[in-house]
Design a protein around this motif. Structure first.
Motif, PDB file in Angstrom:
ATOM      1  N   TYR A 145      -0.978  -1.643  14.114  1.00 42.35           N
ATOM      2  CA  TYR A 145      -1.643  -0.484  13.520  1.00 42.35           C
ATOM      3  C   TYR A 145      -1.439  -0.536  12.006  1.00 42.35           C
ATOM      4  O   TYR A 145      -0.368  -0.922  11.534  1.00 42.35           O
ATOM      5  N   TYR A 175      -1.556   2.054   8.584  1.00 45.90           N
ATOM      6  CA  TYR A 175      -1.587   3.430   8.106  1.00 45.90           C
ATOM      7  C   TYR A 175      -1.502   3.431   6.576  1.00 45.90           C
ATOM      8  O   TYR A 175      -0.894   2.543   5.970  1.00 45.90           O
ATOM      9  N   LEU A 215       1.093   3.869  -0.307  1.00 47.17           N
ATOM     10  CA  LEU A 215       1.929   3.030   0.546  1.00 47.17           C
ATOM     11  C   LEU A 215       1.110   2.658   1.769  1.00 47.17           C
ATOM     12  O   LEU A 215       0.473   3.527   2.382  1.00 47.17           O
ATOM     13  N   PHE A 264       1.448   1.090   5.493  1.00 42.83           N
ATOM     14  CA  PHE A 264       2.405   0.750   6.541  1.00 42.83           C
ATOM     15  C   PHE A 264       1.699   0.058   7.689  1.00 42.83           C
ATOM     16  O   PHE A 264       0.600   0.429   8.082  1.00 42.83           O
ATOM     17  N   SER A 318       3.527  -2.201  18.505  1.00 39.92           N
ATOM     18  CA  SER A 318       4.063  -1.650  19.754  1.00 39.92           C
ATOM     19  C   SER A 318       3.702  -2.552  20.919  1.00 39.92           C
ATOM     20  O   SER A 318       2.755  -3.348  20.853  1.00 39.92           O
ATOM     21  N   GLN A 321       5.536   3.250  18.545  1.00 43.09           N
ATOM     22  CA  GLN A 321       5.226   2.368  17.438  1.00 43.09           C
ATOM     23  C   GLN A 321       6.444   2.224  16.541  1.00 43.09           C
ATOM     24  O   GLN A 321       7.137   3.191  16.250  1.00 43.09           O
ATOM     25  N   PHE A 322       6.675   1.004  16.093  1.00 44.11           N
ATOM     26  CA  PHE A 322       7.762   0.693  15.182  1.00 44.11           C
ATOM     27  C   PHE A 322       7.145   0.226  13.864  1.00 44.11           C
ATOM     28  O   PHE A 322       6.263  -0.634  13.865  1.00 44.11           O
ATOM     29  N   PHE A 323       7.635   0.818  12.782  1.00 41.86           N
ATOM     30  CA  PHE A 323       7.006   0.620  11.482  1.00 41.86           C
ATOM     31  C   PHE A 323       7.733  -0.401  10.617  1.00 41.86           C
ATOM     32  O   PHE A 323       8.955  -0.506  10.643  1.00 41.86           O
ATOM     33  N   GLY A 324       6.928  -1.113   9.824  1.00 42.90           N
ATOM     34  CA  GLY A 324       7.482  -1.978   8.805  1.00 42.90           C
ATOM     35  C   GLY A 324       7.875  -1.180   7.573  1.00 42.90           C
ATOM     36  O   GLY A 324       7.657   0.031   7.519  1.00 42.90           O
ATOM     37  N   PRO A 325       8.448  -1.839   6.571  1.00 47.78           N
ATOM     38  CA  PRO A 325       8.933  -1.149   5.380  1.00 47.78           C
ATOM     39  C   PRO A 325       7.829  -0.729   4.417  1.00 47.78           C
ATOM     40  O   PRO A 325       8.082   0.030   3.482  1.00 47.78           O
TER      41      PRO A 325
END
Lengths: 112, 111
Positions: B33, B35, B88, B90, B94, B100-104
């Motif tokens: 994903y 964002y 930003l 992102f 998942s 969902q796990f987000f990057g930095p």
């Protein structure tokens, strides 16, 4: 069209006390709700979630409450610790795995 | 560390330019994903890919495009950049039916 709303931009709490963060949503199709925590210069970190078939989910110091009739959820942190200081985002989706709709976040400051 | 990596961390460019943001999902995650988070806003969903195929689209501008490659990494291409594209960006990944796990994130500044 903000479908997920966090009306408190900031919250300050004394260490050891309870932090209550609130979230409202407008879309009745949402069935899955999540809280993410975000530190500066990092991505959001998943904290806890709840599906619409439950009204409460607990994980250690964190509890999420869901009131479907009011379209409202809250995150309780007990006891609050200085390391909990971060921005907390509420998010919702129709199904787990679908794209998320985020609130604008609440900045929590826990005062030692 | 979520296991999701994004490059570059920072990007500064000029209006009218084109940039590519890269995301590598967690091992085993098929969904990616994208964002966008503008100043003091929540994250806005742009687009989702699942196993190489576009699955869902949000408020993504026509100047923006994305793809997911056979190795499952994804790229977000932003073209004809405008000042308002500064934000930003992102990436999250998942497994099927999972959180969902987000990057930095990548911070894009358009001057």
């Amino acid at each position: 069209d903000q479908q997920v709303k966090q009306n408190s931009p900031s919250l300050s709490v004394q260490e050891g006390r309870i932090s209550i963060l609130n979230c409202d949503y407008t879309n009745s199709m949402f069935d899955y709700f999540l809280w993410y925590k975000k530190y500066p210069a990092e991505g959001p970190t998943f904290l806890i979630s709840i599906s619409s078939i439950k009204d409460k989910n607990e994980d250690g110091r964190f509890t999420v409450f869901l009131n479907k009739s009011a379209k409202h959820l809250s995150l309780h942190i007990v006891p609050s610790q200085p390391g909990d200081s971060a921005v907390y985002f509420c998010a919702a989706s129709a199904n787990l795995g679908d794209n998320l709709f985020f609130g604008t976040g609440t900045r929590l400051t826990v005062i030692p | 560390d979520s296991g999701v990596t994004q490059t570059p961390k920072h990007l500064i460019t000029a209006t009218g330019q084109r940039v590519t943001l890269r995301c590598s999902p967690r091992s085993g995650d098929l969904s990616v994903y994208w964002y966008q988070q503008s100043l003091d806003q929540g994250l806005q969903f742009l687009i989702q890919y699942y196993n190489g195929e576009e699955r869902a689209k949000g408020n993504i501008l026509e100047r923006f495009s994305a793809q997911q490659f056979p190795d499952l990494h994804s790229e977000l291409n932003l073209s004809s950049l405008e000042l308002g594209d500064s934000a930003l960006y992102f990436c999250a990944s998942s497994k099927v039916g999972d959180e969902q796990f987000f990057g930095p994130g990548t911070r894009l500044t358009v001057l």
